[in-house]
Design an enzyme around this catalytic site. Structure first.
Site, short mmCIF file in Angstrom:
data_model
loop_
_atom_site.label_atom_id
_atom_site.label_comp_id
_atom_site.label_asym_id
_atom_site.label_seq_id
_atom_site.Cartn_x
_atom_site.Cartn_y
_atom_site.Cartn_z
N GLU A 60 0.76 -1.39 -0.07
CA GLU A 60 -0.09 -0.03 -0.02
C GLU A 60 0.88 1.20 0.12
O GLU A 60 0.27 2.34 0.13
CB GLU A 60 -0.89 0.10 1.17
CG GLU A 60 -1.88 -1.12 1.10
CD GLU A 60 -3.06 -1.21 2.21
OE1 GLU A 60 -3.07 -0.26 3.11
OE2 GLU A 60 -4.20 -1.88 2.25
N GLU A 105 -6.72 -7.88 -1.37
CA GLU A 105 -7.16 -7.73 0.02
C GLU A 105 -8.44 -7.12 -0.01
O GLU A 105 -8.72 -5.88 -0.52
CB GLU A 105 -5.95 -6.75 0.65
CG GLU A 105 -5.97 -6.71 2.03
CD GLU A 105 -4.82 -5.98 2.64
OE1 GLU A 105 -5.17 -5.03 3.49
OE2 GLU A 105 -3.62 -5.96 2.32
#
Length: 792
Positions: free
Chosen positions: A407, A504
């Protein structure tokens, strides 16, 4: 040769008069005494893993320092060894103090984030230390900034050379339609030497011998074993559910002219991996899927976080824990796990078991949710970390992709840290330096068999074209995505993004009461309690959970479980968050995964007033003909109101096929004037001959909170030994249909073959498989059964 370190006095802790090491562990471990090497040779002390910042001395002389939990450290100690007792001291500094000092020393510009959100109750500046990022806290876990020697220590003594590591790289030669195996040997050479390297694979009747000539220093030598295609055939390694996981023995023998020898054995598997990113007809963006051995494979799995807050290297403990967890993943029909970038590179046994079980690994490098410094010493230790880890892991067929971080592209692109626009190029430059010019460069040099992504999520090749930081790294038309939405109706399938690859997403869920009760009392079992607030590290986490529940369910009285993610998983067949509780017990979602990850799945959705039922297949063949069998039940009765059946349909290979369509209004009218609130739709797929080929599934026509006629089911049970070792029949009886029947056996480890299910019959039998010796009587005494109606 390698000498065991059972002859040193090992002291770990606070060095005397060293104020910069406050609060250290002060412990002495005696009895590590080794036989000293006599003669002209070299001795190297090897630390496989130190957590994290330490100064190491032998017999009062500092031999080196460590600052990276993920690295192996080698220290030459040839001239320091004594004939009698040797004192090895490891002085370990507080990781929190070190991270703070490094952060404050970096004065040129800020490297955010400084600290985690207050709700996480964590420590600051974790991005300034090469340590498991989650050990300073995360939204799912506590802050335990551990320290200590977390992997093995040994003394290596040799006259001529030692082998630092070795790798195997099976490669397919498309020009000659044949396989070969490239073997890399990494040497630390003390004295120039010559010899022979013999490689053999007995099961494939292939062997070869090579001349070896070495000069002092560290070097890499490569040898290629051509397989004997005339006398052997190669069985491929396939992901679970698509074929066998064939592993072959490769024998490596190094024999030097002076008589010294090195022998090793490694399991080798043959498979190819390609990440396909190409235009899609009549659709924007690019595809993003894996091509294994020339066939498209749909990844079904979960994310893997550290199995324990305190890393442990005891082999038997690890082997048992990893086997239980990975077999649980396989039993839920998973074929992939993403080793998440905020934790640790897993132990060798983890990857070996994944090789055996056919579980593909998406391997993040250990950087997560932060920006990082690019100071010279930081980059240097990271380069060594990446090199060591790639060499350690790349020989495993289960590792199918590398990802630079978790991320961090999104953090820059969507300005998580409020960076002024004028300063943004500086942070992009650091990002490119770390992940592209260093990590990516090393991975491409070390492993040409697997794809590499700079981040997750990312737009893949589109991110690369945009300077490695895309405008929207979560664009569902490119690459992979992470999706979290805590305020929408999570049972509304139309709200979910249609992504190319979902790596995710999910909802937080509490463990069962049997897990919580070990660390709590009954007054804690409420979302509003101080206990719940203290254990909750996600901002508004308890509120999010209760809000999500009351959208479709009545508010529960106490902490239980929440069946939130199942609808999105059934719709998307993508990667959820963690599915197991601490200790290995399955959460409800893990049980549901056994159904929504089956090779042949039935999925029901309501779209524009119609009930649509799809057959979703993992098969590479289009030979399957299926029918949809649909039944409607009233909430107050076990008798089906009506039964419908579709025509036989040939389903699409590796995709979804519509097999049933009917307007909801027509369905309710045909079925005894059911209403959306009074009836439920159950369905499955069968062969034309009537054989069931998918699990039972269902769809609610209104939220269960509005169900008319739903009664307390009054479930009773009996337990009986199946006469199979540690396997037991649990037979349930109930008075009315029951929603989300949940069975829990307190501290008895094991799992049921089904759980969290819809019970539409008076009697149902499930099987409990125990992971230790137990009896039917013990299970009976500890079994608790709950349904949705029971928690109101």
């Amino acid at each position: 040769m390698t000498w065991p370190t059972d002859g040193f006095h090992l002291t770990t802790g606070l060095p005397p008069h060293h104020a910069q090491y406050p609060g250290m562990l002060d412990r002495t471990t005696d009895g590590i005494l080794c036989a000293l090497y006599r003669g002209k040779g070299k001795a190297v002390l090897v630390f496989e893993g130190v957590d994290t910042v330490s100064t190491i001395s032998l017999n009062g002389v500092t031999i080196g320092k460590t600052d990276n939990m993920f690295r192996r450290h080698d220290f030459e100690v040839t001239d320091l060894l004594k004939d009698e007792d040797n004192i090895l001291q490891v002085w370990i500094m507080s990781a929190v103090t070190y991270a703070s000092q490094r952060s404050h020393a970096h004065t040129e510009y800020r490297v955010p984030p400084d600290c985690p959100p207050p709700v996480q109750k964590g420590e600051c500046h974790v991005n300034f230390i090469r340590k498991a990022q989650s050990s300073f806290s995360w939204d799912w876990g506590p802050s335990f900034p551990t320290l200590g020697i977390w992997k093995g220590v040994r003394l290596e003594v040799f006259n001529t050379l030692r082998v630092l590591s070795y790798t195997t790289n099976p490669r397919f030669d498309s020009e000659h339609s044949s396989w070969n195996v490239e073997v890399e040997l990494f040497f630390d050479i003390f004295v120039a030497s010559k010899g022979l390297v013999h490689l053999s694979m007995p099961l494939l009747q292939s062997e070869a011998e090579f001349q070896l000539s070495l000069t002092p220093g560290q070097s890499k030598k490569c040898f290629v074993l051509q397989l004997n295609q005339v006398r052997s055939s190669v069985s491929l390694w396939w992901p679970f559910g698509h074929g066998e996981q064939t592993l072959y023995d490769l024998m490596i023998d190094v024999n030097l002219e002076d008589g010294e020898a090195f022998n090793a054995e490694r399991m080798v598997a043959f498979r190819t991996v390609e990440l396909v990113q190409e235009p899609i007809p009549s659709s924007p963006g690019l595809s993003f899927y894996f091509w294994i051995n020339g066939k498209p494979i749909f990844l079904k799995g979960s994310n893997w976080i550290p199995v324990h807050a305190f890393q442990d290297h005891r082999a038997m403990f690890l082997h048992w824990r990893y086997r239980i967890l990975l077999r649980s993943a396989q039993k839920a029909n998973m074929n992939a796990l993403r080793v998440w970038g905020g934790g640790v590179y897993e132990q060798d046994i983890f990857y070996s078991l994944c090789d055996m079980y056919g579980i593909m690994i998406w391997q993040d490098f250990m950087f997560a949710c932060a920006l990082y410094t690019t100071e010279k010493d930081f980059i240097q230790t990271v380069r060594e970390e990446i090199t060591q880890q790639v060499r350690r892991l790349k020989s495993h067929p289960s590792v199918v992709i590398w990802s630079g971080n978790n991320e961090n592209e999104a953090a820059i692109a969507t300005d998580w840290f409020n960076i002024p626009v004028a300063e943004r190029p500086l942070y992009v430059k650091d990002y490119v330096s770390l992940y592209v010019e260093n990590i990516r460069d090393i991975v491409l040099q070390e492993d040409s068999t697997c794809p590499f992504l700079v981040s997750s999520p990312t737009n893949g090749v589109k991110s690369e074209k945009e300077g490695w930081v895309a405008k929207d790294p979560d664009d569902p038309h490119f690459g992979d995505t992470h999706y979290y939405s805590y305020y929408k109706d999570c049972w509304d399938w139309t709200a979910f993004p249609r992504t190319r690859f979902a790596s995710e997403y999910g909802f937080q869920s509490w463990p069962s009461l049997s897990t919580l009760s070990k660390v709590s009392v009954s007054s804690d079992w409420d979302f509003r309690s101080n206990f719940s607030a203290h254990r909750q590290h996600h901002e508004d986490g308890n509120q999010n959970s209760t809000t999500a529940a009351v959208v479709t369910l009545l508010r529960p009285k106490v902490i239980r479980w929440a069946p939130f993610t199942g609808s999105s998983m059934t719709f998307g067949r993508s990667l959820p968050g963690p599915l197991q509780k601490f200790g290995g017990k399955w959460k409800m979602l893990h049980y549901w995964a056994t159904d929504f990850y089956v090779p042949m799945l039935s999925v029901g959705v309501e779209d524009k007033g119609d009930l649509l039922i799809y057959a979703v297949s993992d098969s590479h063949s289009e030979k399957h003909n299926v029918k949809a069998k649909v039944k409607l039940y009233r909430w107050s009765s076990f008798n089906a109101v009506c039964s419908l059946e579709s025509n036989a349909t040939t389903i699409k290979a590796g995709g979804s096929t519509l097999v049933f369509q009917l307007s909801i209004s027509a369905l309710l009218t045909q079925c005894g004037n059911c209403t959306r609130r009074s009836c439920i739709v159950a369905f499955l797929l069968s062969s034309p001959e009537g054989q069931m080929i998918s699990p039972h599934n269902h769809i609610f026509l209104s939220s269960p909170r509005y169900a008319e006629g739903l009664q307390k089911p009054n479930i009773t049970f009996t337990v009986k030994d199946t006469r199979i070792v540690q396997s037991f029949f649990v037979t349930l009886h109930c008075s009315f249909p029951a929603v989300y029947v949940w069975l829990d056996v307190d501290d008895i480890p094991g799992h049921f073959d089904v759980n969290g299910f819809l019970m539409l019959s008076k009697k149902s039998t499930v099987i409990f498989g125990a992971w230790r010796l137990t009896t039917a009587e013990e299970i009976t005494a500890n079994l608790h059964i709950t349904s949705l109606r029971d928690v109101y």
